[in-house]
Design an enzyme around this catalytic site. Structure first.
Site, PDB file in Angstrom:
ATOM      1  N   ARG A  98       0.340 -12.191  -2.546  1.00  0.00           N
ATOM      2  CA  ARG A  98      -0.848 -11.582  -3.156  1.00  0.00           C
ATOM      3  C   ARG A  98      -2.139 -12.127  -2.551  1.00  0.00           C
ATOM      4  NH1 ARG A  98       0.797 -10.636  -9.543  1.00  0.00           N
ATOM      5  NH2 ARG A  98       1.577  -8.539  -9.186  1.00  0.00           N
ATOM      6  N   GLY A 152       4.799  -8.836  -8.843  1.00  0.00           N
ATOM      7  CA  GLY A 152       4.763 -10.193  -8.299  1.00  0.00           C
ATOM      8  C   GLY A 152       6.159 -10.765  -8.098  1.00  0.00           C
ATOM      9  N   GLY A 176       3.075  -3.979 -13.506  1.00  0.00           N
ATOM     10  CA  GLY A 176       2.693  -3.099 -14.608  1.00  0.00           C
ATOM     11  C   GLY A 176       1.708  -2.033 -14.143  1.00  0.00           C
ATOM     12  N   LYS A 200       8.606  -8.349 -18.841  1.00  0.00           N
ATOM     13  CA  LYS A 200       7.450  -7.911 -19.628  1.00  0.00           C
ATOM     14  C   LYS A 200       7.762  -6.626 -20.386  1.00  0.00           C
ATOM     15  CE  LYS A 200       4.415  -9.537 -16.064  1.00  0.00           C
ATOM     16  NZ  LYS A 200       3.718  -8.923 -14.953  1.00  0.00           N
TER      17      LYS A 200
HETATM   18  P1  ADP Z   1       7.219  -8.272 -11.891  1.00  0.00           P
HETATM   19  O1  ADP Z   1       6.419  -9.531 -11.706  1.00  0.00           O
HETATM   20  O2  ADP Z   1       7.954  -7.888 -10.631  1.00  0.00           O
HETATM   21  O3  ADP Z   1       6.415  -7.139 -12.473  1.00  0.00           O
HETATM   22  P2  ADP Z   1       8.216  -9.222 -14.432  1.00  0.00           P
HETATM   23  O4  ADP Z   1       7.137 -10.243 -14.419  1.00  0.00           O
HETATM   24  O5  ADP Z   1       8.165  -8.167 -15.460  1.00  0.00           O
HETATM   25  O6  ADP Z   1       8.367  -8.589 -12.963  1.00  0.00           O
HETATM   26  O7  ADP Z   1       9.636  -9.917 -14.649  1.00  0.00           O
HETATM   27  C1  ADP Z   1      10.114 -10.962 -13.836  1.00  0.00           C
HETATM   28  C2  ADP Z   1      10.831 -12.003 -14.659  1.00  0.00           C
HETATM   29  O8  ADP Z   1      11.849 -11.408 -15.443  1.00  0.00           O
HETATM   30  C3  ADP Z   1      11.514 -13.040 -13.807  1.00  0.00           C
HETATM   31  O9  ADP Z   1      10.902 -14.282 -14.046  1.00  0.00           O
HETATM   32  C4  ADP Z   1      12.974 -13.037 -14.315  1.00  0.00           C
HETATM   33  O10 ADP Z   1      13.531 -14.328 -14.453  1.00  0.00           O
HETATM   34  C5  ADP Z   1      12.822 -12.382 -15.658  1.00  0.00           C
HETATM   35  N1  ADP Z   1      14.078 -11.787 -16.137  1.00  0.00           N
HETATM   36  C6  ADP Z   1      14.798 -10.796 -15.565  1.00  0.00           C
HETATM   37  N2  ADP Z   1      15.914 -10.548 -16.280  1.00  0.00           N
HETATM   38  C7  ADP Z   1      15.911 -11.398 -17.334  1.00  0.00           C
HETATM   39  C8  ADP Z   1      16.791 -11.640 -18.428  1.00  0.00           C
HETATM   40  N3  ADP Z   1      17.927 -10.963 -18.585  1.00  0.00           N
HETATM   41  N4  ADP Z   1      16.450 -12.606 -19.311  1.00  0.00           N
HETATM   42  C9  ADP Z   1      15.307 -13.310 -19.152  1.00  0.00           C
HETATM   43  N5  ADP Z   1      14.423 -13.126 -18.152  1.00  0.00           N
HETATM   44  C10 ADP Z   1      14.723 -12.192 -17.247  1.00  0.00           C
HETATM   45 MG    MG Z   2       5.865 -11.051 -12.998  1.00  0.00          MG
END
Ligand code: ADP
Ligand code: MG
Length: 369
Positions: A38, A321, A344, A189
């Site tokens: 980023r 991210g 998001g 999230k």
């Molecule tokens: P991004 O940053 O790509 O938008 P998010 O921030 O929404 O994605 O989600 C990423 C996080 O989700 C990671 O830290 C991962 O460990 C967590 N995660 C994925 N699956 C699970 C799960 N089953 N239980 C807990 N955390 C999870």
């Molecule tokens: Mg994230």
């Protein structure tokens, strides 16, 4: 498609003080940045600004701090930023004006009023500059003081190069995408993404749900997810989707990998199922890991998914991210057609075709002859 808002390229920067809203929300473990994608994505705009403007002020948020927490101080990113820019960067804890050529201000979420888009804070930020530059695509879905409020109060609010590129690329996918259009959504999230899922369902042909996001849906279907991450408040939304007319578009995990009472990853059958849908797709959107991929024991579902997408012939767009970090781990960056810095924001842009932080920018004047 032409952009209808001004960008940093449309205006004269000579003698101007710029305030750039960045998305420096990078993953940090024990004060060390684990992925600087980023920050690197922000460089073209910063370099352009440094070359032409009088002063460049940078603001961003980092993480979800509760008040002031050292762990989330943007001071942590100064060494990396200095190295990438090859220049020294002045760090300011308060929102005072300085005479330094380039200033990085402290985490915006340390300031009361950021999240509530307080007018006082927005004005204070606007006072720092002649031109506000919005380059934080990953934060443009949030109407905060440093994304929307400041844009409304600054004399001029324009898009940075990153934001403009993101919008350009995403417009291309949304403008009559080749079908089947398959979206894969995971991550943690849940509450900030689940609303978007409802409307994504109208746009996509298949919606594959994995990661923590799937748990809420599994729970809504009566699966005992024990102590796994999920959001109780979102159960009705998940239930509504699964009993609604578009339930047949939704693909949930078939098997799971547990650590005691917690779901950590999707299983082998779920991976095969994803592979099948990915192979069938002509356009793929991906946001959110399929499991707790930071732990190699639970990274298989996410890495496999990244590989299927990379190997497919479909036009693929991924964002987020943690998703970017997972793509790096799978080493498939070069085989994904477009990687968005937003998570998001990326989903919400697909849904609404605009974002609050984009709506607040100064429009291009349309001359009628
Ligand atoms: P991004 O940053 O790509 O938008 P998010 O921030 O929404 O994605 O989600 C990423 C996080 O989700 C990671 O830290 C991962 O460990 C967590 N995660 C994925 N699956 C699970 C799960 N089953 N239980 C807990 N955390 C999870
Ligand atoms: Mg994230």
């Amino acid at each position: 498609m032409a952009l209808d808002f001004l960008t940093i390229r449309d205006i004269d920067l000579q003698n101007k003080r710029l305030l750039i809203r960045e998305d420096f929300n990078v993953p940090i473990v024990n004060g060390r940045i684990t992925n600087s994608a980023r920050i690197r994505a922000a460089l073209p705009t910063i370099k352009l600004a440094l070359a032409q403007a009088k002063q460049v002020c940078l603001v961003s948020h980092l993480g979800r701090p509760n008040g002031i927490e050292e762990e989330y101080s943007l001071r942590n990113i100064v060494p990396v930023l200095q190295e990438l820019l090859d220049t020294s960067v002045y760090f300011s804890e308060g929102l005072e004006r300085t005479l330094h050529k380039i200033v990085l201000y402290e985490n915006m979420r340390f300031f009361p009023g950021e999240i509530s888009d307080d007018v006082g804070l927005a004005n204070k930020l606007a006072d720092l500059c002649d031109i506000f530059v919005m380059d934080a695509f990953g934060s443009a879905h949030r109407a905060h003081a440093s994304t929307v409020g400041v844009a409304e109060h600054a004399p001029l609010a324009v898009a940075g190069l990153l934001l403009a590129t993101e919008v350009d690329n995403l417009n291309r996918v949304m403008h009559s995408p080749k079908r089947p259009l398959v979206a894969i959504v995971g991550g943690a999230k849940v509450s900030s993404k689940i609303q978007v899922l409802t409307s994504l369902l109208h746009v996509v042909d298949k919606l594959i749900i994995g990661g923590g996001m799937a748990n809420t849906f599994l729970a809504a279907q009566g699966v005992d997810i024990k102590e796994s991450l999920y959001e109780r408040d979102m159960l009705p939304v998940a239930h509504e989707i699964m009993s609604g007319p578009m339930a047949n578009k939704v693909i949930l995990p078939l098997d799971l990998v547990w650590d005691g009472n917690k779901i950590m990853d999707i299983g082998e059958k779920s991976c095969s199922q994803i592979k099948q849908h990915v192979n069938n797709a002509k356009t793929i959107l991906w946001n959110g890991p399929m499991g707790v991929f930071e732990n190699p024991l639970y990274a298989t579902g996410t890495i496999e998914t990244a590989k299927y997408i990379a190997e497919s012939n479909a036009y693929s767009v991924a964002g987020g991210g943690d998703t970017i970090a997972a793509i790096d781990v799978a080493k498939v960056q070069d085989s994904i057609d477009y990687i968005s810095t937003g998570g998001g924001a990326f989903l919400e842009y697909i849904e609404n075709k605009t974002l609050p932080g984009i709506k607040a920018l100064t429009r291009k004047v349309k001359y009628v002859s």
